[in-house]
Scaffold this active site. Structure first.
Site, PDB file in Angstrom:
ATOM      1  N   ARG A 124      49.863  39.436  31.717  1.00 22.37           N
ATOM      2  CA  ARG A 124      50.722  40.393  31.015  1.00 22.37           C
ATOM      3  C   ARG A 124      52.074  40.599  31.676  1.00 22.37           C
ATOM      4  NH1 ARG A 124      46.066  41.027  29.605  1.00 22.37           N
ATOM      5  NH2 ARG A 124      45.722  40.622  31.786  1.00 22.37           N
ATOM      6  N   THR A 125      52.065  40.890  32.969  1.00 22.52           N
ATOM      7  CA  THR A 125      53.326  41.307  33.587  1.00 22.52           C
ATOM      8  C   THR A 125      54.333  40.162  33.550  1.00 22.52           C
ATOM      9  OG1 THR A 125      51.991  42.695  35.026  1.00 22.52           O
ATOM     10  CG2 THR A 125      54.299  42.432  35.622  1.00 22.52           C
TER      11      THR A 125
ATOM     12  N   HIS B  57      52.649  49.591  41.046  1.00 18.83           N
ATOM     13  CA  HIS B  57      52.900  48.683  39.925  1.00 18.83           C
ATOM     14  C   HIS B  57      53.792  49.453  38.952  1.00 18.83           C
ATOM     15  CE1 HIS B  57      52.556  45.651  36.980  1.00 18.83           C
ATOM     16  NE2 HIS B  57      51.252  45.486  36.936  1.00 18.83           N
TER      17      HIS B  57
ATOM     18  N   ARG C  70      55.966  39.702  42.074  1.00 20.30           N
ATOM     19  CA  ARG C  70      54.614  40.191  42.398  1.00 20.30           C
ATOM     20  C   ARG C  70      54.161  39.518  43.678  1.00 20.30           C
ATOM     21  NH1 ARG C  70      49.538  40.694  38.358  1.00 20.30           N
ATOM     22  NH2 ARG C  70      50.802  42.476  37.748  1.00 20.30           N
TER      23      ARG C  70
ATOM     24  N   LYS D  52      54.904  26.439  52.184  1.00 22.28           N
ATOM     25  CA  LYS D  52      55.396  25.744  53.391  1.00 22.28           C
ATOM     26  C   LYS D  52      55.805  26.738  54.470  1.00 22.28           C
ATOM     27  CE  LYS D  52      57.578  22.546  50.185  1.00 22.28           C
ATOM     28  NZ  LYS D  52      58.910  22.293  49.612  1.00 22.28           N
TER      29      LYS D  52
HETATM   30  N1   CP Z   1      48.324  44.863  33.744  1.00 22.12           N
HETATM   31  C1   CP Z   1      48.644  43.789  34.506  1.00 22.12           C
HETATM   32  O1   CP Z   1      49.313  43.899  35.541  1.00 22.12           O
HETATM   33  O2   CP Z   1      48.147  42.601  34.044  1.00 22.12           O
HETATM   34  P1   CP Z   1      48.424  41.189  34.717  1.00 22.12           P
HETATM   35  O3   CP Z   1      47.753  41.190  36.064  1.00 22.12           O
HETATM   36  O4   CP Z   1      47.840  40.186  33.766  1.00 22.12           O
HETATM   37  O5   CP Z   1      49.907  41.044  34.879  1.00 22.12           O
END
Ligand code: CP
Length: 306
Positions: free
Chosen positions: A51-52, A129, A101, A80
């Site tokens: 999703r993100t 998040h 991320r 590396k």
């Molecule tokens: N909600 C969420 O962060 O989903 P993903 O881990 O798929 O990005």
């Protein structure tokens, strides 16, 4: 230059403006279709995501911009031994904005301190998040019509679930918010959230173990997955993973106007027989994630659309 590391980087007024922009994008997508022409978003994902990453990419494409990036540490020069500081200095030469991320808490913050472009924390370890929180706030405001006077049940892995930590931080800024924290003993919210965030700010909360005991009181039930990737021991994960399963029978205990949210991905914690219940909001929530990320990109790139 503004970065987004935590939902608290935005004041309540800035947040309100961002959510209003997201609602306008939802209503008038064509108005924004060329807003980021010539701009590039880099998605630097050292940890898996559906999703993100894809909603960020969809957001930039919807704005007429382009995207580039990597979707795992293995497919980048991190494998590396390159540091995030060096990586972001290089990415700053290629893109106008970056969503990152990383499994290590604080890694996007370190990157932002070396970056020549805005950096968005797209999830750092079990910490924060913030764009999931923006998604959650837009979902709540759109479906419930307010961000105050709400009783919110947070259920599942409250220890490792970074979405829950970010959401608590964001919601305590609104009046008359009450939390019911529903978790097994081993997965309670960390003590710093309980003591330094909730108690210190005099936010009412109670902790219960049984979902059934909370259902009737809730305006919102926010379900979470047990975070397998953050457990040190597989046996503990197996013992915990099916502790909560929301099903039709439990939904019958809830109010008609309660909504069920989940950041997704789900594993077993919401039975698929709940999906057709009009109170199930988790797939709508994923859609709201695109609108709010479009609004965030426009805001951080200081692009205005008349
Ligand atoms: N909600 C969420 O962060 O989903 P993903 O881990 O798929 O990005």
């Amino acid at each position: 230059m503004q970065h987004l590391m935590s939902p608290l980087d935005l004041s309540v007024e800035e947040l309100d403006k961002l959510l209003t922009l997201a609602n306008d994008i939802e209503k008038h997508p064509q108005k924004y279709a060329h807003a980021c022409e010539g701009k590039k978003l880099a998605t630097c994902f050292y940890e898996p995501s559906t999703r993100t990453r894809l909603s960020f990419e969809a957001a930039m494409l919807n704005l007429g911009g382009n995207v580039l990036g990597f979707s795992s540490a293995d497919s980048s020069s991190a494998s590396k031994g390159e540091s995030v500081s060096d990586t972001i200095r290089v990415i700053s030469c290629y893109a106008d904005i970056c969503a990152m991320r990383h499994p290590k808490e604080g890694a996007p913050l370190v990157a932002s301190q070396r970056s020549g472009i805005p950096v968005i924390n797209a999830g750092d370890g079990g910490h924060q998040h913030p764009t999931q929180t923006l998604t959650d706030l837009l979902t709540i405001r759109s479906l419930k019509g307010r961000l105050d006077h709400l009783t919110i049940g947070l259920c599942g892995d409250l220890k490792f679930g970074r979405t829950v930590h970010s959401l608590i931080h964001a919601l305590i800024r609104y009046p008359h918010i009450k939390f019911i924290l529903i978790s097994p003993e081993e997965l309670r919210v960390p003590s710093y959230i309980r003591e330094d965030v909730l108690e210190k700010n005099h936010v009412p909360f109670q902790e219960v173990e049984r979902l059934e005991d909370a259902m009737a009181d809730l305006d919102i039930l926010y379900m979470t997955r047990v975070q397998r990737e953050r457990f040190f021991n597989e046996d503990d994960y197996v013992r915990m993973k099916d502790f909560y399963i929301l099903n039709k029978k439990k939904m019958a205990l809830a109010r008609e106007d309660m909504i069920v949210m989940h950041p997704l991905p789900r594993v077993n914690e919401i039975s698929v027989d709940v999906d057709d219940d009009p109170r199930a909001a988790y797939f709508k929530q994923a859609q709201y994630g695109v609108y709010v990320r479009m609004a965030l990109i426009l805001t951080l790139l200081e692009v205005t659309v008349c």
